[in-house]
Design an enzyme around this catalytic site. Structure first.
Site, PDB file in Angstrom:
ATOM      1  N   GLY A   1     -25.225  -6.834  25.822  1.00 11.43           N
ATOM      2  CA  GLY A   1     -25.145  -7.513  24.539  1.00 11.43           C
ATOM      3  C   GLY A   1     -26.141  -6.943  23.551  1.00 11.43           C
ATOM      4  N   CYS A   2     -26.519  -7.753  22.586  1.00  6.18           N
ATOM      5  CA  CYS A   2     -27.476  -7.315  21.569  1.00  6.18           C
ATOM      6  C   CYS A   2     -28.760  -6.830  22.222  1.00  6.18           C
ATOM      7  CB  CYS A   2     -27.771  -8.478  20.623  1.00  6.18           C
ATOM      8  SG  CYS A   2     -29.102  -8.151  19.462  1.00  6.18           S
ATOM      9  N   PHE A   3     -29.210  -5.650  21.806  1.00  7.23           N
ATOM     10  CA  PHE A   3     -30.400  -5.082  22.462  1.00  7.23           C
ATOM     11  C   PHE A   3     -31.691  -5.798  22.098  1.00  7.23           C
ATOM     12  CE2 PHE A   3     -29.541  -1.233  19.407  1.00  7.23           C
ATOM     13  CZ  PHE A   3     -29.773  -2.019  18.293  1.00  7.23           C
ATOM     14  N   TRP A   4     -31.699  -6.616  21.059  1.00  9.47           N
ATOM     15  CA  TRP A   4     -32.922  -7.325  20.701  1.00  9.47           C
ATOM     16  C   TRP A   4     -33.448  -8.174  21.855  1.00  9.47           C
ATOM     17  CZ3 TRP A   4     -30.707  -9.689  15.548  1.00  9.47           C
ATOM     18  CH2 TRP A   4     -30.594  -8.682  14.580  1.00  9.47           C
TER      19      TRP A   4
END
Length: 236
Positions: free
Chosen positions: A58-61
């Protein structure tokens, strides 16, 4: 549910606005609950030196933020893997047509923290490995669950662990994580690096990602460190 903005809009927003939320209520809600899972029955043994591993979930953050809080991780860098260098830019990757997945490259000393332990954290608190081509509010193949394997030992450990977890039915659905060979990693734009730490009041982070850090601390207290290892600090 809070979603992400395009790169240009996000950069402008972060440069112009300081967001302030009541995090007590928001951060207590996670888009995905953590799952307590057993440690891998098969893990690396006898490795020395510095090792790298690439995770996509998913979002790498949030994935970066989780690994930055794991003890003995030397660095965790947000970036792109699975596609070509020419298309490794956020706006292009976001079209879902490049083959890239938003990924995090983790550098670690296997004598201090094993690949198997990192996999346990990845599957337990960093993302939901049963969601195909999406994570929470983020849709598209660029948000797929994937492991980009650097050597045969990593593949052996990863394949055995997925089989172990599926056999034990620790998740309600089968794991869909793709295990594929590493073909290159391209660091993301600077404004994506250390995003969770630098923007804790950003709505997407507060809702989707800060609970992951809380879960890491609760489920893996011996492996949690309070101060994250940051990309920008290391460069400075």
């Amino acid at each position: 549910m809070f979603t992400r903005l395009s790169g240009k809009i996000l950069a402008a927003l972060l440069g112009a606005v300081s967001l302030s939320l009541g995090l007590g209520a928001v951060a207590s809600r996670a888009a995905e609950d953590a799952v307590v899972i057993p440690a891998p029955a098969i893990d690396e043994a006898g490795k020395s030196g510095i090792e790298t591993a690439v995770f996509a979930g998913g979002c790498f953050w949030g994935v970066q933020g989780v690994f930055q809080h794991v003890k003995s991780v030397k660095s965790a860098v947000s970036g792109y893997a699975g596609g070509e260098a020419a298309t490794a830019q956020y706006e292009t990757v976001s079209t879902g047509t490049t083959g890239h997945a938003e990924s995090v490259k983790v550098t670690f000393d296997p004598r201090q923290v094993t690949y198997g332990k990192l996999l346990q954290v990845f599957f337990s608190v960093a993302h939901n490995p049963t969601q195909l081509n999406f994570q929470g509010p983020d849709q598209g193949t660029q948000y797929r669950s994937a492991l980009f394997i650097s050597d045969p030992e990593q593949r052996r450990v990863a394949e055995a662990y997925v089989a172990q977890l599926d056999k034990a039915h620790v998740f309600k659905q089968p794991i869909v994580t793709k295990i594929t060979d590493y073909t290159g990693f391209y660091p993301a734009e600077q404004y994506h690096q250390d995003f969770l730490t630098l923007n804790p009041t950003y709505p997407y982070i507060a809702y989707n990602d800060l609970p992951k850090i809380k879960n890491l601390k609760q489920i893996f207290p011996a492996d949690y460190r309070q101060e994250p290892v940051l990309v920008l600090k290391a460069k400075g």
